[in-house]
Write a protein that holds these residues in place. Structure first.
Motif, PDB file in Angstrom:
ATOM      1  N   LEU A   1       7.827   0.683   3.568  1.00 33.78           N
ATOM      2  CA  LEU A   1       6.989   1.485   4.705  1.00 33.78           C
ATOM      3  C   LEU A   1       6.056   0.683   5.175  1.00 33.78           C
ATOM      4  O   LEU A   1       5.258  -0.144   4.142  1.00 33.78           O
ATOM      5  N   ARG A   2       5.532   0.031   6.635  1.00 40.38           N
ATOM      6  CA  ARG A   2       4.552  -0.404   7.149  1.00 40.38           C
ATOM      7  C   ARG A   2       4.092  -0.112   8.290  1.00 40.38           C
ATOM      8  O   ARG A   2       5.042   0.610   8.899  1.00 40.38           O
TER       9      ARG A   2
ATOM     10  N   PRO B   1       4.819   3.940   9.829  1.00 37.38           N
ATOM     11  CA  PRO B   1       6.250   4.384   8.500  1.00 37.38           C
ATOM     12  C   PRO B   1       6.602   5.255   9.637  1.00 37.38           C
ATOM     13  O   PRO B   1       5.757   6.168  10.422  1.00 37.38           O
ATOM     14  N   PRO B   2       7.347   5.898   9.172  1.00 36.10           N
ATOM     15  CA  PRO B   2       8.569   7.360   9.682  1.00 36.10           C
ATOM     16  C   PRO B   2       7.803   8.137   9.350  1.00 36.10           C
ATOM     17  O   PRO B   2       8.566   9.350   9.953  1.00 36.10           O
ATOM     18  N   THR B   3       6.646   8.446   8.717  1.00 35.18           N
ATOM     19  CA  THR B   3       5.704   9.786   8.171  1.00 35.18           C
ATOM     20  C   THR B   3       5.931  10.647   9.233  1.00 35.18           C
ATOM     21  O   THR B   3       6.150  11.403   9.167  1.00 35.18           O
TER      22      THR B   3
ATOM     23  N   MET C   1      -0.217  10.749   8.791  1.00 38.35           N
ATOM     24  CA  MET C   1       0.090  11.144   7.666  1.00 38.35           C
ATOM     25  C   MET C   1       0.849  10.454   6.440  1.00 38.35           C
ATOM     26  O   MET C   1       1.198  11.125   5.644  1.00 38.35           O
ATOM     27  N   SER C   2       0.634   9.379   6.281  1.00 38.98           N
ATOM     28  CA  SER C   2       1.260   8.703   5.131  1.00 38.98           C
ATOM     29  C   SER C   2       0.371   9.080   3.874  1.00 38.98           C
ATOM     30  O   SER C   2       1.035   9.263   3.192  1.00 38.98           O
TER      31      SER C   2
ATOM     32  N   ARG D   1       2.185   9.882  -2.703  1.00 38.40           N
ATOM     33  CA  ARG D   1       0.801   9.499  -3.952  1.00 38.40           C
ATOM     34  C   ARG D   1       1.030   8.152  -4.127  1.00 38.40           C
ATOM     35  O   ARG D   1       1.671   7.311  -4.553  1.00 38.40           O
ATOM     36  N   PHE D   2      -0.484   7.578  -3.931  1.00 38.21           N
ATOM     37  CA  PHE D   2      -0.604   5.835  -3.986  1.00 38.21           C
ATOM     38  C   PHE D   2      -0.328   5.668  -5.394  1.00 38.21           C
ATOM     39  O   PHE D   2      -1.575   6.275  -6.206  1.00 38.21           O
TER      40      PHE D   2
END
Length: 391
Positions: free
Chosen positions: A268-269, A292-294, A346-347, A352-353
């Motif tokens: 994700l970027r 990112p696709p979120t 959204m991301s 969870r980071f």
């Protein structure tokens, strides 16, 4: 060879631009380094904004979308055991999204181009974009060992993040903004019925998950994974077990499993290049930005670019005005950054980071609780998800 617009890249951006130009009588040749089968084999997004659907209708390629696409009035967000329904239609005065895979959009555009007898050059090697800072740009490439050159009025760089167009811009002339996220999405495609009729995005102790679909009998599932993971390490059984462990109990009981048709890991970027115009060359789609696709914005932002760029070219050829091409970058970037913001938000809410502190976790939880308690916050989410109006 001579054409009016040379389009680099035969993904959905390039094909959609070619189709819209054809409808207005503007000649365009598409140059693609991969084969058509390879392009069709890419598994990508599947949620179309209402404005993207309208653009495909304008292009004359929406018949199958209308008959096979799944219109969704809302979607769900789960946070641990809590559950929130986002009523897109009710919150946006009747707007919806349509679930229809990017592969199918690409297939429809390819079929329309072939039916119209328009030229697409597949398997082009060593593609070069030349003299785009002059009024006589050219594209040079090799095919079957022979060198070919196309002269044109404009070059449309629709060749993706790793393409030649952005890479050909002098470093001093472009600025890039990027954020790389510390996780990826492991995706699985299967011929199994979806776990529920609408999408569900979830944040659970073990990480993010998304239950999506391509049709009433084909599902697309994602789970958050480490960037160090390899697809080969994830058997189908391991994936289904991990997904089931993240789903709320009532959905876990509904989950139908089966053999995977495809599995892949996507990092994700967030990425934006500025500007998007360099003389007579334009960047569009993944060549100029990644999300990112979120937030389901990748294909939709690409369609947005193509709408602005096609209008600019219509104006240039139809009205002999350069106003549209002069403002393309500014207009496209204004909408791109709004899509970047929404996808980032959204991301941040749903993943969870690994470096989150206790404070970060509390803020993330509070963000969800505020969203659940505020119709106004839900309306802001909904209007971004269905697609902002074009400026």
């Amino acid at each position: 060879m001579r054409t009016q617009v040379a389009i680099i890249g035969a993904g959905p951006s390039g094909l959609l631009l070619g189709q819209l130009l054809h409808k207005q009588g503007i000649d365009a040749v598409i140059i693609e380094r991969q084969t058509g089968d390879y392009v069709l084999g890419r598994i990508r997004a599947g949620v179309l904004e209402q404005v993207a659907v309208e653009l495909l209708e304008e292009a004359g390629v929406a018949d199958r979308l209308k008959s096979e696409g799944l219109v969704h009035d809302g979607f769900d967000i789960a946070f641990d055991a809590d559950h929130l329904h986002i009523d897109l239609k009710g919150l946006t005065n009747g707007k919806t999204v349509t679930v229809y895979g990017q592969t199918e959009v690409t297939r429809d555009l390819m079929d329309a181009r072939q039916k119209a007898g328009l030229q697409t050059i597949y398997g082009a090697q060593d593609v070069e974009v030349l003299d785009f800072d002059t009024n006589t740009p050219k594209v040079r490439y090799k095919l079957n060992g022979q060198t070919h050159e196309i002269s044109c009025d404009f070059i449309a760089g629709c060749d993706g993040y790793h393409g030649v167009c952005r890479a050909s811009v002098p470093e001093k002339s472009i600025k890039e903004y990027e954020r790389v996220y510390p996780f990826g999405w492991l995706g699985l495609l299967s011929d199994t019925p979806p776990v529920q009729e609408e999408l569900i995005y979830g944040n659970q102790e073990q990480g993010f998950y998304l239950c999506s679909m391509r049709s009433a009998q084909r599902s697309r599932y994602y789970i958050q994974c480490s960037l160090a993971d390899k697809v080969e390490e994830w058997s189908d059984d391991r994936f289904w077990t991990a997904l089931k462990g993240r789903l709320p109990e009532h959905l876990a009981n509904n989950l139908v499993t089966g053999p995977s048709l495809e599995k892949s890991i996507a990092p994700l970027r967030s990425f934006v290049a500025e500007p998007l115009r360099f003389g007579r060359m334009f960047l569009a789609g993944d060549a100029g930005h990644i999300v990112p696709p979120t937030g389901a914005k990748g294909l939709n932002l690409a369609a947005s670019d193509i709408r602005y760029l096609s209008r600019a070219l219509f104006e240039f050829y139809g009205e002999k005005s350069e106003a549209g091409i002069n403002h393309y970058s500014q207009k496209a970037l204004a909408r791109i950054w709004k899509g970047e913001r929404f996808s980032w938000w959204m991301s941040m809410l749903l993943h969870r980071f690994p470096d989150n502190s206790g404070f970060d976790n509390k803020i993330q939880r509070t963000e969800f609780e505020y969203l659940a308690s505020s119709e106004h916050a839900q309306r802001v989410l909904a209007e971004n998800y269905v697609g902002l109006s074009y400026a």
